[in-house]
Scaffold this motif. Sequence first.
Motif, mmCIF file in Angstrom:
data_model
loop_
_atom_site.group_PDB
_atom_site.id
_atom_site.type_symbol
_atom_site.label_atom_id
_atom_site.label_comp_id
_atom_site.label_asym_id
_atom_site.label_seq_id
_atom_site.Cartn_x
_atom_site.Cartn_y
_atom_site.Cartn_z
ATOM 1 N N LEU A 68 -10.522 -23.448 10.926
ATOM 2 C CA LEU A 68 -11.562 -22.483 10.570
ATOM 3 C C LEU A 68 -11.287 -21.875 9.200
ATOM 4 O O LEU A 68 -12.180 -21.806 8.347
ATOM 5 N N LEU A 69 -10.052 -21.444 8.966
ATOM 6 C CA LEU A 69 -9.696 -20.897 7.657
ATOM 7 C C LEU A 69 -9.905 -21.924 6.548
ATOM 8 O O LEU A 69 -10.402 -21.597 5.467
ATOM 9 N N SER A 70 -9.543 -23.164 6.813
ATOM 10 C CA SER A 70 -9.664 -24.224 5.807
ATOM 11 C C SER A 70 -11.118 -24.510 5.444
ATOM 12 O O SER A 70 -11.398 -24.981 4.349
ATOM 13 N N SER A 71 -12.028 -24.209 6.347
ATOM 14 C CA SER A 71 -13.440 -24.434 6.049
ATOM 15 C C SER A 71 -14.021 -23.335 5.161
ATOM 16 O O SER A 71 -15.075 -23.504 4.573
ATOM 17 N N ALA A 72 -13.300 -22.203 5.065
ATOM 18 C CA ALA A 72 -13.831 -21.070 4.307
ATOM 19 C C ALA A 72 -13.007 -20.683 3.091
ATOM 20 O O ALA A 72 -13.545 -20.099 2.151
ATOM 21 N N LEU A 73 -11.715 -21.001 3.104
ATOM 22 C CA LEU A 73 -10.832 -20.548 2.031
ATOM 23 C C LEU A 73 -10.138 -21.728 1.369
ATOM 24 O O LEU A 73 -9.850 -22.723 2.022
ATOM 25 N N PRO A 74 -9.840 -21.595 0.074
ATOM 26 C CA PRO A 74 -9.056 -22.645 -0.588
ATOM 27 C C PRO A 74 -7.617 -22.661 -0.062
ATOM 28 O O PRO A 74 -7.107 -21.653 0.442
ATOM 29 N N GLN A 75 -6.981 -23.802 -0.189
ATOM 30 C CA GLN A 75 -5.633 -23.995 0.357
ATOM 31 C C GLN A 75 -4.639 -22.965 -0.183
ATOM 32 O O GLN A 75 -3.817 -22.450 0.564
ATOM 33 N N HIS A 76 -4.713 -22.631 -1.473
ATOM 34 C CA HIS A 76 -3.748 -21.671 -2.017
ATOM 35 C C HIS A 76 -3.910 -20.285 -1.382
ATOM 36 O O HIS A 76 -2.944 -19.548 -1.230
ATOM 37 N N ALA A 77 -5.122 -19.922 -0.990
ATOM 38 C CA ALA A 77 -5.334 -18.632 -0.341
ATOM 39 C C ALA A 77 -4.746 -18.627 1.066
ATOM 40 O O ALA A 77 -4.128 -17.643 1.490
ATOM 41 N N ILE A 78 -4.873 -19.729 1.780
ATOM 42 C CA ILE A 78 -4.297 -19.832 3.117
ATOM 43 C C ILE A 78 -2.775 -19.763 3.038
ATOM 44 O O ILE A 78 -2.134 -19.053 3.818
ATOM 45 N N GLN A 79 -2.200 -20.460 2.077
ATOM 46 C CA GLN A 79 -0.746 -20.427 1.901
ATOM 47 C C GLN A 79 -0.277 -19.012 1.560
ATOM 48 O O GLN A 79 0.729 -18.544 2.082
ATOM 49 N N PHE A 80 -1.008 -18.330 0.691
ATOM 50 C CA PHE A 80 -0.669 -16.956 0.316
ATOM 51 C C PHE A 80 -0.683 -16.054 1.549
ATOM 52 O O PHE A 80 0.253 -15.287 1.781
ATOM 53 N N LEU A 81 -1.736 -16.149 2.340
ATOM 54 C CA LEU A 81 -1.845 -15.303 3.519
ATOM 55 C C LEU A 81 -0.759 -15.604 4.545
ATOM 56 O O LEU A 81 -0.274 -14.708 5.225
ATOM 57 N N ALA A 82 -0.366 -16.869 4.633
ATOM 58 C CA ALA A 82 0.677 -17.258 5.579
ATOM 59 C C ALA A 82 2.052 -16.763 5.130
ATOM 60 O O ALA A 82 2.899 -16.440 5.966
ATOM 61 N N MET A 83 2.265 -16.677 3.833
ATOM 62 C CA MET A 83 3.595 -16.339 3.313
ATOM 63 C C MET A 83 3.791 -14.842 3.075
ATOM 64 O O MET A 83 4.913 -14.362 3.083
ATOM 65 N N SER A 109 3.443 -10.745 3.865
ATOM 66 C CA SER A 109 3.313 -9.840 5.007
ATOM 67 C C SER A 109 1.960 -9.146 4.908
ATOM 68 O O SER A 109 1.387 -9.019 3.825
ATOM 69 N N ALA A 110 1.455 -8.693 6.019
ATOM 70 C CA ALA A 110 0.142 -8.035 6.049
ATOM 71 C C ALA A 110 0.110 -6.830 5.124
ATOM 72 O O ALA A 110 -0.907 -6.546 4.498
ATOM 73 N N GLU A 111 1.227 -6.129 5.006
ATOM 74 C CA GLU A 111 1.279 -4.946 4.150
ATOM 75 C C GLU A 111 1.201 -5.318 2.672
ATOM 76 O O GLU A 111 0.713 -4.557 1.851
ATOM 77 N N ALA A 112 1.684 -6.493 2.306
ATOM 78 C CA ALA A 112 1.744 -6.894 0.900
ATOM 79 C C ALA A 112 0.443 -7.506 0.406
ATOM 80 O O ALA A 112 0.214 -7.563 -0.793
ATOM 81 N N VAL A 113 -0.397 -7.960 1.304
ATOM 82 C CA VAL A 113 -1.610 -8.670 0.886
ATOM 83 C C VAL A 113 -2.474 -7.838 -0.056
ATOM 84 O O VAL A 113 -2.818 -8.304 -1.140
ATOM 85 N N PRO A 114 -2.861 -6.597 0.276
ATOM 86 C CA PRO A 114 -3.695 -5.843 -0.667
ATOM 87 C C PRO A 114 -3.032 -5.638 -2.024
ATOM 88 O O PRO A 114 -3.677 -5.684 -3.059
ATOM 89 N N GLU A 115 -1.736 -5.450 -2.023
ATOM 90 C CA GLU A 115 -0.995 -5.184 -3.252
ATOM 91 C C GLU A 115 -0.919 -6.416 -4.158
ATOM 92 O O GLU A 115 -0.938 -6.316 -5.371
ATOM 93 N N HIS A 116 -0.838 -7.597 -3.579
ATOM 94 C CA HIS A 116 -0.638 -8.823 -4.343
ATOM 95 C C HIS A 116 -1.843 -9.764 -4.338
ATOM 96 O O HIS A 116 -1.735 -10.899 -4.786
ATOM 97 N N VAL A 117 -2.977 -9.291 -3.857
ATOM 98 C CA VAL A 117 -4.144 -10.165 -3.710
ATOM 99 C C VAL A 117 -4.630 -10.727 -5.051
ATOM 100 O O VAL A 117 -5.219 -11.797 -5.102
ATOM 101 N N GLY A 118 -4.313 -10.064 -6.149
ATOM 102 C CA GLY A 118 -4.695 -10.556 -7.472
ATOM 103 C C GLY A 118 -4.102 -11.920 -7.784
ATOM 104 O O GLY A 118 -4.636 -12.658 -8.619
#
Length: 90
Positions: free
Chosen positions: A19-34, A36-45
């Motif tokens: 499902l994620l692969s149908s909506a997001l590019p591979q690098h975004a999925i890898q970023f989200l997997a690697m 932590s939930a707390e770091a995502v907003p801070e490093h989303v750029g």
Amino acid sequence: EHSQVRSTLTALAESQLELLSSALPQHAIQFLAMESAEAVPEHVGQLARAHQGVTILFMDIVAFTEMSKNCKPVEVMVFLNTLFSTFDRL
């Protein structure tokens, strides 16, 4: 029983990844997997990529579901076409 639980969890994870692969590019999925939930907003750029002539927009149209239930399909399509054409002109 342990094997069945593992199999069920694996199938669930694979379906979520699909499902994620149908909506997001591979690098975004890898970023989200690697990250932590707390770091995502801070490093989303770090997810930003540039491609000439391409724009990807994720949006939530307030009350869209309710509107689409109460309108004819053609009216919904005209609304969406008008909305996205406006974004195209920006």
